[in-house]
Design a protein around this motif. Structure first.
Motif, PDB file in Angstrom:
ATOM      1  N   MET A  51       0.856  -1.186   0.000  1.00 28.75           N
ATOM      2  CA  MET A  51       0.000   0.000   0.000  1.00 28.75           C
ATOM      3  C   MET A  51       0.895   1.239   0.000  1.00 28.75           C
ATOM      4  O   MET A  51       1.751   1.388   0.874  1.00 28.75           O
ATOM      5  N   VAL A  52       0.717   2.091  -1.008  1.00 30.45           N
ATOM      6  CA  VAL A  52       1.527   3.300  -1.115  1.00 30.45           C
ATOM      7  C   VAL A  52       0.824   4.429  -0.361  1.00 30.45           C
ATOM      8  O   VAL A  52      -0.370   4.647  -0.541  1.00 30.45           O
ATOM      9  N   ARG A  53       1.585   5.097   0.471  1.00 32.57           N
ATOM     10  CA  ARG A  53       1.014   6.191   1.249  1.00 32.57           C
ATOM     11  C   ARG A  53       1.536   7.545   0.807  1.00 32.57           C
ATOM     12  O   ARG A  53       2.670   7.649   0.353  1.00 32.57           O
ATOM     13  N   GLY A  54       0.699   8.542   0.975  1.00 30.71           N
ATOM     14  CA  GLY A  54       1.108   9.931   0.774  1.00 30.71           C
ATOM     15  C   GLY A  54       0.777  10.700   2.037  1.00 30.71           C
ATOM     16  O   GLY A  54       0.402  10.099   3.047  1.00 30.71           O
ATOM     17  N   ARG A  55       0.953  12.010   1.971  1.00 33.05           N
ATOM     18  CA  ARG A  55       0.602  12.852   3.119  1.00 33.05           C
ATOM     19  C   ARG A  55      -0.325  13.973   2.649  1.00 33.05           C
ATOM     20  O   ARG A  55      -0.040  14.603   1.623  1.00 33.05           O
ATOM     21  N   ALA A  56      -1.384  14.219   3.397  1.00 32.12           N
ATOM     22  CA  ALA A  56      -2.280  15.332   3.073  1.00 32.12           C
ATOM     23  C   ALA A  56      -1.467  16.621   3.017  1.00 32.12           C
ATOM     24  O   ALA A  56      -0.669  16.889   3.912  1.00 32.12           O
ATOM     25  N   GLY A  57      -1.638  17.373   1.951  1.00 31.43           N
ATOM     26  CA  GLY A  57      -0.884  18.612   1.811  1.00 31.43           C
ATOM     27  C   GLY A  57       0.588  18.382   1.525  1.00 31.43           C
ATOM     28  O   GLY A  57       1.379  19.314   1.587  1.00 31.43           O
ATOM     29  N   GLY A  58       0.976  17.140   1.245  1.00 30.09           N
ATOM     30  CA  GLY A  58       2.366  16.835   0.928  1.00 30.09           C
ATOM     31  C   GLY A  58       3.227  16.590   2.166  1.00 30.09           C
ATOM     32  O   GLY A  58       4.250  15.916   2.086  1.00 30.09           O
ATOM     33  N   THR A  59       2.785  17.158   3.325  1.00 31.11           N
ATOM     34  CA  THR A  59       3.629  17.055   4.520  1.00 31.11           C
ATOM     35  C   THR A  59       2.857  16.598   5.758  1.00 31.11           C
ATOM     36  O   THR A  59       3.467  16.358   6.792  1.00 31.11           O
ATOM     37  N   GLY A  60       1.521  16.495   5.654  1.00 29.22           N
ATOM     38  CA  GLY A  60       0.712  16.279   6.858  1.00 29.22           C
ATOM     39  C   GLY A  60       0.347  14.833   7.138  1.00 29.22           C
ATOM     40  O   GLY A  60       1.193  13.927   7.083  1.00 29.22           O
ATOM     41  N   THR A  61      -0.934  14.634   7.424  1.00 22.73           N
ATOM     42  CA  THR A  61      -1.462  13.322   7.833  1.00 22.73           C
ATOM     43  C   THR A  61      -1.255  12.270   6.749  1.00 22.73           C
ATOM     44  O   THR A  61      -1.615  12.496   5.604  1.00 22.73           O
ATOM     45  N   PRO A  62      -0.709  11.098   7.104  1.00 21.20           N
ATOM     46  CA  PRO A  62      -0.569  10.045   6.089  1.00 21.20           C
ATOM     47  C   PRO A  62      -1.930   9.519   5.641  1.00 21.20           C
ATOM     48  O   PRO A  62      -2.870   9.453   6.439  1.00 21.20           O
ATOM     49  N   PHE A  63      -2.031   9.171   4.350  1.00 22.32           N
ATOM     50  CA  PHE A  63      -3.227   8.502   3.840  1.00 22.32           C
ATOM     51  C   PHE A  63      -2.812   7.511   2.764  1.00 22.32           C
ATOM     52  O   PHE A  63      -1.711   7.590   2.222  1.00 22.32           O
ATOM     53  N   ASN A  64      -3.709   6.569   2.464  1.00 23.99           N
ATOM     54  CA  ASN A  64      -3.415   5.525   1.476  1.00 23.99           C
ATOM     55  C   ASN A  64      -3.825   5.990   0.084  1.00 23.99           C
ATOM     56  O   ASN A  64      -4.983   6.336  -0.143  1.00 23.99           O
ATOM     57  N   ILE A  65      -2.876   5.979  -0.860  1.00 25.07           N
ATOM     58  CA  ILE A  65      -3.197   6.392  -2.233  1.00 25.07           C
ATOM     59  C   ILE A  65      -3.742   5.208  -3.010  1.00 25.07           C
ATOM     60  O   ILE A  65      -4.710   5.303  -3.750  1.00 25.07           O
TER      61      ILE A  65
ATOM     62  N   SER B  91       3.965   1.402   2.412  1.00 29.84           N
ATOM     63  CA  SER B  91       5.173   2.192   2.196  1.00 29.84           C
ATOM     64  C   SER B  91       5.262   3.284   3.252  1.00 29.84           C
ATOM     65  O   SER B  91       4.284   3.602   3.930  1.00 29.84           O
ATOM     66  N   ALA B 168       0.362  22.103   7.112  1.00 27.45           N
ATOM     67  CA  ALA B 168       0.004  20.683   7.160  1.00 27.45           C
ATOM     68  C   ALA B 168       1.075  20.007   7.993  1.00 27.45           C
ATOM     69  O   ALA B 168       2.053  19.480   7.485  1.00 27.45           O
ATOM     70  N   PRO B 169       0.912  20.085   9.342  1.00 29.32           N
ATOM     71  CA  PRO B 169       1.999  19.617  10.203  1.00 29.32           C
ATOM     72  C   PRO B 169       2.258  18.118  10.059  1.00 29.32           C
ATOM     73  O   PRO B 169       1.334  17.330   9.890  1.00 29.32           O
ATOM     74  N   PRO B 175      -2.922   5.531   8.967  1.00 26.47           N
ATOM     75  CA  PRO B 175      -4.162   5.911   8.293  1.00 26.47           C
ATOM     76  C   PRO B 175      -5.154   4.756   8.218  1.00 26.47           C
ATOM     77  O   PRO B 175      -4.750   3.589   8.125  1.00 26.47           O
ATOM     78  N   GLU B 252       0.281  15.604  -8.357  1.00 29.07           N
ATOM     79  CA  GLU B 252      -0.087  16.221  -7.087  1.00 29.07           C
ATOM     80  C   GLU B 252      -0.635  17.614  -7.335  1.00 29.07           C
ATOM     81  O   GLU B 252      -0.059  18.381  -8.102  1.00 29.07           O
ATOM     82  N   TYR B 273      -6.166  19.170  -1.274  1.00 28.21           N
ATOM     83  CA  TYR B 273      -5.058  18.340  -1.730  1.00 28.21           C
ATOM     84  C   TYR B 273      -5.525  17.211  -2.636  1.00 28.21           C
ATOM     85  O   TYR B 273      -6.518  16.537  -2.339  1.00 28.21           O
TER      86      TYR B 273
END
Lengths: 151, 362
Positions: A51-65, B91, B168-169, B175, B252, B273
């Motif tokens: 599962m590849v994860r990203g972050r909301a806003g690029g830097t914030g909360t992790p989420f699953n893409i 990941s 976005a701290p 998740p 993005e 986002y």
């Protein structure tokens, strides 16, 4: 075990390099360099997902893409070294070659494998990356201000 | 009542055989290879990977071939395949700040570090059919120019420095995963983003457009749109450290949106986002707009009753496989259901008819 490697041969770097190698490329470099050593499977090549994860806003909360396909395997050389591979895609023979290289990099053959397999792979990946970066650079906008006709 | 009916086998077999023949089309025309689809219909492949929620260009190309170019059918095939895969892990969150950008534009700042990089875009094309493509033709190589090395910073970082935009701290929470736990309300932002990332492009576009037209307006600018390659790193328990397991292309979009401030926050811009597999800027911009609209509650905005503000409405209707499954099932045999409806209508008509006859008599 990994603490005994010098910086140049850092295992994380070579495993990362092997994971991104184009289809069939590790095998062709490896087979051109040496005869494959005998090995036994600890884990035969297996296709799965990560599962590849990203972050909301690029830097914030992790989420699953979403997931990506991954092939993994593990083997032991007759001389005892254990090689692991986790590589992108559904590529069992590439995973085998990557695990062999990983094991051989822990053996006496490390220097030979480094220069015959990993250095060319690194150079090729850098060249591909640079070529794309240069094409992107050619599409960079250079703004200029039009002379205004007030004078 | 359920009644098993047999008898369709021969018809179904023939239908499948004919489907295979129609899929192939005129045999005097060369057959498509999945490599041709992967390389030359790349944006279709990217859509199938995004909404199929599985990054594998070869599989997506195969699905497109098998589905005769019906992308939702292809996405269905990928979703079904995905469920057969053992999950090796998750990941580390990808670092889009370290993306090797093919394209990177900002609609809010003209002169930004790293510059406006157009990349291989349809923008600025005239949208005239190019009949040269109908004939075979070699493509001249695209120009190159010396590239400046180094990472390209996110645009929002400049606004952050002045405190003009919400931050976005960084955090490292685990998740939720809607492929493991059913999607339930209320859905936090991480869950909403996962659902939106795999949501139907058309549905997401329509909702995003509705916010622009006034149904939950939040006045979005594209602060930044970037497309390029990022490495994917995962902890490998066998070796005890994280290793790059591959490289994927992502699109993005960060929007910069209006915000008037609240009791606790001074006026500052807010953010939406979007992040999707492959090159898909329509989807990522749409995702960012809908993400922002769904954040009304945490940002203390009014719920004006707009569809794009309704998380339950958006998230339960955004998945095209769920939607098409339920929609298309009504074409399958409902003989018994329908028989009972038929009986009921006949009965009602009889009663109504009887009443009329009585009225006439009185």
């Amino acid at each position: 075990m990994k603490d005994t490697f010098d910086e140049k041969h850092e295992r994380k770097a070579w495993m990362s390099l092997l994971a991104k190698a184009p289809e069939g490329r590790i095998s062709s470099l490896l087979d051109a360099a040496i005869a494959r050593p005998d090995f036994t499977w600890l884990r035969a090549p297996e296709i799965g997902s990560t599962m590849v994860r990203g972050r909301a806003g690029g830097t914030g909360t992790p989420f699953n893409i979403g997931e990506m396909t991954v092939t993994r395997c593990a083997l032991t050389l007759a001389s005892g070294e254990v090689g692991h591979a986790y590589i992108q895609g559904r590529r069992k023979s590439d995973a085998e070659a990557a695990a062999l290289v990983d094991a051989l990099m822990q053996s006496d053959a490390a220097d030979a494998i480094w220069s015959a397999v990993l250095e060319p792979l690194q150079a090729e990946q850098s060249a591909v990356k640079l070529a794309r970066a240069e094409k992107a650079a050619a599409t960079k906008v250079e703004f200029f201000t039009m002379a205004r006709g007030e004078d | 009542m359920y009644v098993a009916v047999k008898g369709g086998e021969r018809a179904i077999e023939s239908a499948h055989a004919w489907l295979a023949e129609e899929r192939r089309g005129d045999p005097s025309v060369a057959e498509l290879s999945i490599f041709q689809i992967r390389e030359q219909l790349k944006l279709a492949v990217d859509r199938v990977m995004t909404e199929g929620s599985l990054y594998d260009p070869d599989l997506a190309a195969l699905a497109i071939k098998q589905s005769r170019g019906d992308l939702i059918e292809a996405i269905f095939l990928i979703r079904a395949y995905r469920t057969t895969l053992p999950r090796f892990g998750a990941s580390k969150p990808v670092d889009t700040g370290a993306m090797a950008c093919d394209r990177r534009i900002s609609a809010t700042f003209k002169d930004l570090p790293g510059g406006q990089v157009l990349g291989p875009t349809f923008d600025y094309t005239h949208r005239l059919l190019d009949f040269k493509l109908a004939a075979d033709g070699d493509v001249p190589e695209a120009p190159s120019r010396a590239a400046s090395p180094g990472e390209v910073p996110h645009v929002t970082e400049f606004l952050n420095q002045e405190g003009l935009i919400e931050e976005a701290p960084h955090e490292d929470t685990m998740p939720p995963d809607l492929t493991r736990e059913p999607l339930e309300m209320p859905a936090d932002r991480a869950l909403r983003l996962q659902a939106l990332a795999r949501a139907d492009e058309g549905f997401t576009l329509g909702l995003a457009y509705s916010t622009q037209r006034g149904y939950g307006r939040n006045h979005a600018f594209v602060g930044e749109l970037r497309i390029g390659a990022v490495t994917v790193e995962m902890d490998i328990p066998e070796v005890g450290f994280a290793v790059e397991i591959g490289e994927i292309t992502l699109t993005e979009c960060e929007t910069v949106n209006q915000f008037t401030g609240s009791k606790t926050e001074p006026p500052q811009f807010t953010r939406g986002y979007g992040l999707v597999f492959g090159q898909s800027e329509r989807k990522s911009i749409s995702m960012a707009l809908v993400d922002r609209a769904l954040r009304w509650e945490e940002l203390g905005e009014d719920n004006v009753g707009a569809p794009a503000q309704d998380a339950e409405f958006v998230l339960y209707h955004a998945d095209n496989i769920q939607a098409t499954g339920f929609l298309e099932h009504i074409k399958l045999p409902h003989y018994v259901d329908f028989q009972s409806e038929l009986e009921l209508v006949r009965k009602l008509r009889r009663e109504a008819g009887a009443d009329r006859v009585q009225e006439a008599a009185e």
